[in-house]
Design an enzyme around this catalytic site. Structure first.
Site, PDB file in Angstrom:
ATOM      1  N   SER A 117       1.392  -1.516  -0.302  1.00 13.16           N
ATOM      2  CA  SER A 117       0.305  -0.180   0.235  1.00 13.16           C
ATOM      3  C   SER A 117       0.655   1.247   0.221  1.00 13.16           C
ATOM      4  O   SER A 117       0.393   2.492  -0.302  1.00 13.16           O
ATOM      5  CB  SER A 117      -1.025  -0.080   1.281  1.00 13.16           C
ATOM      6  OG  SER A 117      -0.077  -0.678   2.369  1.00 13.16           O
ATOM      7  N   HIS A 138      -1.898  -2.224  -6.599  1.00 11.13           N
ATOM      8  CA  HIS A 138      -1.909  -2.207  -5.431  1.00 11.13           C
ATOM      9  C   HIS A 138      -4.462  -2.233  -5.407  1.00 11.13           C
ATOM     10  O   HIS A 138      -4.503  -1.403  -6.172  1.00 11.13           O
ATOM     11  CB  HIS A 138      -2.089  -0.993  -4.787  1.00 11.13           C
ATOM     12  CG  HIS A 138      -2.667  -0.078  -3.631  1.00 11.13           C
ATOM     13  ND1 HIS A 138      -2.914   1.045  -3.322  1.00 11.13           N
ATOM     14  CD2 HIS A 138      -2.711  -0.505  -2.859  1.00 11.13           C
ATOM     15  CE1 HIS A 138      -3.318   1.012  -2.306  1.00 11.13           C
ATOM     16  NE2 HIS A 138      -3.066   0.233  -1.769  1.00 11.13           N
ATOM     17  N   GLU A 150      -4.338   0.097  -8.960  1.00 11.04           N
ATOM     18  CA  GLU A 150      -3.599   0.914  -8.526  1.00 11.04           C
ATOM     19  C   GLU A 150      -1.985   0.287  -9.270  1.00 11.04           C
ATOM     20  O   GLU A 150      -1.918  -0.432  -8.784  1.00 11.04           O
ATOM     21  CB  GLU A 150      -3.087   1.536  -7.366  1.00 11.04           C
ATOM     22  CG  GLU A 150      -4.007   2.715  -7.471  1.00 11.04           C
ATOM     23  CD  GLU A 150      -2.846   3.524  -5.919  1.00 11.04           C
ATOM     24  OE1 GLU A 150      -3.555   5.244  -6.135  1.00 11.04           O
ATOM     25  OE2 GLU A 150      -3.259   3.040  -5.473  1.00 11.04           O
ATOM     26  N   ASN A 188      -3.617   6.533  -1.204  1.00 12.64           N
ATOM     27  CA  ASN A 188      -3.195   6.279   0.071  1.00 12.64           C
ATOM     28  C   ASN A 188      -2.389   7.508   0.495  1.00 12.64           C
ATOM     29  O   ASN A 188      -2.514   7.676   1.353  1.00 12.64           O
ATOM     30  CB  ASN A 188      -2.348   4.890   0.715  1.00 12.64           C
ATOM     31  CG  ASN A 188      -3.056   4.073   0.947  1.00 12.64           C
ATOM     32  OD1 ASN A 188      -4.756   3.727   0.910  1.00 12.64           O
ATOM     33  ND2 ASN A 188      -2.388   2.853   0.564  1.00 12.64           N
TER      34      ASN A 188
END
Ligand code: 3HC
Length: 289
Positions: A117, A138, A150, A188
């Site tokens: 992450s 991701h 992602e 994130n």
């Protein structure tokens, strides 16, 4: 890609395996040992049974999905995989050890992806056999439901690798966002400062847990408030990510909220431990402060 391997049978790994199998591909699922991998398949069985109960898929499709998932006890069967997806604990030393061990069986034309992450892809790529065939992929939790993946190429990732995993991600019915290998990538990098700020707001007693969450649910139309979401993601994972942002950028705006650190030190990690900002041991979640 037809044969996929997933390393890590936790929340993310099982969600990835379920999604891959739901899209007709065969998937090997591994963890520290066979029993843990089998327990992971058990969690998928439960999730799929729920879908059957709700009339989302029929029994035949559910059985076929589960048949496509094979728990394995060591990495050797992964020599057959077109793509290995690492979804282990968000600790760099653990991931690097996996890249080195599973890298020994990676086929010459196969790709190694990490579901990290926030840990830099370029750095981890050096622990895999071929950085040109290493990439970040991701997923978001719950994987079967969330519409985004992602894709994060590292500095040495070949364009053919990026193209292959992008096609794979789209084949899972997901939209793709391509991110450069910068701390936290795109989502994130934006999400974790919000969650961290919510914990500062709580720590400063500006508002209580329920009001902070209600504010974001109703005021921003988020499906979950930030503290609920932190419990859902896991407070240890949230702290790991905000620490990666803080340490790699050395920017004080990413310093972890002291209350987040305290909760993690107390072992109150969210839903998975039964207690985070909410207590999950009863019928409905109850705020803990
Ligand atoms: N497999 C397949 N479908 C599933 C499923 C599963 N394992 N779990 C749930 N679903 C489906 C349900 O069948 C339901 O489908 P329907 O809408 O067609 O009936 C739908 O998902 C919603 O499920 P529920 O009704 O049980 O629950 P809610 O409506 O309360 O929604 C939620 C739950 C989808 C989790 C929603 O609250 C939400 O979107 N929350 C935010 C999640 C989020 O932000 N995730 C990202 C976290 S960040 C991250 O993952 C990155 C990491 O690096 C930290």
């Amino acid at each position: 890609m037809q044969k996929i391997a997933v390393i890590g049978a936790g929340q993310m790994g099982t969600g990835i395996a379920q999604t891959v199998a739901a899209h007709g591909m065969r998937v090997m699922l591994s963890d520290v040992d066979l029993a843990t991998a089998e327990a992971g398949k058990g969690k998928i069985d439960k999730a799929v049974s729920k879908l059957v109960g709700r009339g989302k898929i029929d029994v035949g499709a559910a059985e076929a999905l589960l048949d496509r998932i094979t728990p394995i006890g060591d990495y050797s069967p992964m020599e057959e995989a077109d793509l290995i997806i690492e979804a282990a604990t968000e600790r760099e030393e653990i991931k690097n050890a996996i890249f080195e061990a599973a890298g020994k069986v990676l086929a010459d034309d196969a790709i190694f992806a990490s579901n990290t992450s926030s840990i830099p892809i370029t750095r981890m790529a050096n622990h895999s056999p071929d950085p040109a065939r290493f990439i970040g992929l991701h997923f978001f939790n719950p994987v079967p439901v969330m519409g985004l993946i992602e894709v994060i190429p590292g500095l040495a990732t070949a364009k053919s690798t990026t193209d292959s995993v992008t096609e794979f991600a789209k084949g899972l019915g997901k939209e793709v966002v391509l991110s450069q290998d910068e701390p936290g990538f795109v989502v994130n990098r934006i999400l974790l400062p919000m969650i961290n700020e919510a914990v500062f707001v709580l720590g400063q007693s500006t508002a209580g847990i329920e009001d902070i969450d209600k504010g974001c649910r109703l005021g921003l139309n988020h499906p979950m408030g930030p503290l609920q979401l932190a419990d859902f993601v896991g407070l240890d994972t949230c702290l790991d990510i905000i620490n990666v942002l803080y340490r790699t950028t050395r920017d004080s705006k990413y310093r972890p909220a002291p209350l987040l650190v305290k909760y993690v030190e107390a072992g109150w990690l969210g839903r998975k431990t039964g207690r985070g900002f909410y207590d999950y041991t009863g019928e409905a979640p109850v705020p803990t402060r």
